[in-house]
Write an enzyme that holds these catalytic residues in place. Structure first.
Site, PDB file in Angstrom:
ATOM      1  N   SER A 164     -29.915  66.821  35.504  1.00  0.00           N
ATOM      2  CA  SER A 164     -29.663  66.830  36.944  1.00  0.00           C
ATOM      3  C   SER A 164     -29.813  65.450  37.585  1.00  0.00           C
ATOM      4  O   SER A 164     -29.363  65.239  38.712  1.00  0.00           O
ATOM      5  CB  SER A 164     -30.609  67.811  37.641  1.00  0.00           C
ATOM      6  OG  SER A 164     -31.962  67.418  37.461  1.00  0.00           O
TER       7      SER A 164
ATOM      8  N   SER B 151     -36.647  52.250  29.153  1.00  0.00           N
ATOM      9  CA  SER B 151     -36.574  51.361  30.324  1.00  0.00           C
ATOM     10  C   SER B 151     -36.866  49.932  29.903  1.00  0.00           C
ATOM     11  O   SER B 151     -37.633  49.691  28.959  1.00  0.00           O
ATOM     12  CB  SER B 151     -37.595  51.789  31.387  1.00  0.00           C
ATOM     13  OG  SER B 151     -37.702  50.817  32.409  1.00  0.00           O
TER      14      SER B 151
ATOM     15  N   TYR C   6     -45.892  53.661  34.291  1.00  0.00           N
ATOM     16  CA  TYR C   6     -44.514  53.916  33.878  1.00  0.00           C
ATOM     17  C   TYR C   6     -44.118  52.998  32.720  1.00  0.00           C
ATOM     18  O   TYR C   6     -43.496  53.442  31.746  1.00  0.00           O
ATOM     19  CB  TYR C   6     -43.572  53.705  35.065  1.00  0.00           C
ATOM     20  CG  TYR C   6     -42.122  53.947  34.771  1.00  0.00           C
ATOM     21  CD1 TYR C   6     -41.630  55.234  34.591  1.00  0.00           C
ATOM     22  CD2 TYR C   6     -41.224  52.884  34.683  1.00  0.00           C
ATOM     23  CE1 TYR C   6     -40.284  55.465  34.332  1.00  0.00           C
ATOM     24  CE2 TYR C   6     -39.879  53.093  34.429  1.00  0.00           C
ATOM     25  CZ  TYR C   6     -39.415  54.383  34.253  1.00  0.00           C
ATOM     26  OH  TYR C   6     -38.077  54.599  33.988  1.00  0.00           O
TER      27      TYR C   6
END
Length: 241
Positions: A13, A137, A150
């Site tokens: 999504s 990332s 993160y």
């Protein structure tokens, strides 16, 4: 072509996950789509792709242990490709991070990845084929101030790719990662226009990337064009950092 193969996209999504779904559907893959909260985005994907190629849609919160357990209980298909595109950033000072935020971030980016991998591996090993791709990332490689947690979990994903590829390579299974740089998504909405301009000025190509750039990389890595590539983190960052 991926015709006949079933690919599970975790985080379909999101903007990157949706772009991956559209690209892989165009490549001929059958898809199982996972989402957490944004049902409308997944239903829009289903309308664009068509029901014939969507073999399942599963809602689950993978940041919580019970959410992962519920997800696995609904996963009844043999999976040929597994793409982890789910994730959430956490912007702020390290000393302000709560235990709940730590646990949620770790479970979403690391432990749920372990558990889903355990679930689908036996069938892949028996068939002697399969592919994993993790959307990691740039911060997992170089780290970022105000995004320490993160950066940590994304670094863990990079290590997971490299280690698992060695373990399952003899079984014909390939494991790779795609490491995005600055991509135009909602995850970067906290940046001001000035901050965004400064950031783009540091990128060699002098422009930001888009979800479709990540989708093209995933399409390549799970295809026969990349049949001798495993354990790699493919940087898609325009020459940034």
């Amino acid at each position: 072509m991926g015709l006949g193969n079933t690919c599970l996209i975790v985080g379909a999504s999101g903007e990157i996950g949706a772009a991956i779904a559209l690209k892989l559907a165009a490549d001929g893959y059958n898809l199982i789509l996972h989402y957490n909260k944004n049902e409308d985005a997944v239903l829009q994907l289903k309308n664009k792709i068509g029901s014939r190629q969507i073999t399942g849609i599963i809602c689950a919160d993978l940041s919580q242990p019970e959410g992962t357990e519920d997800f696995l209980s609904q996963l009844h298909h043999d999976i040929d490709q597994l793409v982890f595109a789910s994730g959430s950033s956490l912007y702020g000072l390290m000393q302000d991070l709560t235990n709940e935020e730590m646990d949620s971030l770790f479970h979403l980016h690391v432990k749920s990845v372990w558990q889903l991998t355990q679930h689908v591996l036996p069938a892949m090993i028996s068939r002697k084929k399969g592919q994993f791709v993790l959307i990691t990332s740039i911060w997992g490689e170089v780290g970022a101030s105000y995004e320490v947690a993160y950066s940590t979990v994304k670094g863990a994903q990079n290590s997971f790719v490299k280690a698992l590829s060695k373990e399952v390579g003899p079984s014909g299974i390939r494991v790779n990662g795609v490491s995005p740089g600055y991509i135009e998504t909602k995850m970067n909405q906290h940046l001001t226009d000035a901050e965004r301009m400064d950031l783009v000025s540091e990128i060699s190509l002098q422009k930001s990337g888009f979800p479709e750039d990540i989708a093209e990389a995933v399409s390549f890595l799970i295809s026969k064009r990349a049949q001798y590539i495993t354990g790699e983190i493919l940087r898609v960052n325009g020459g940034w950092i």
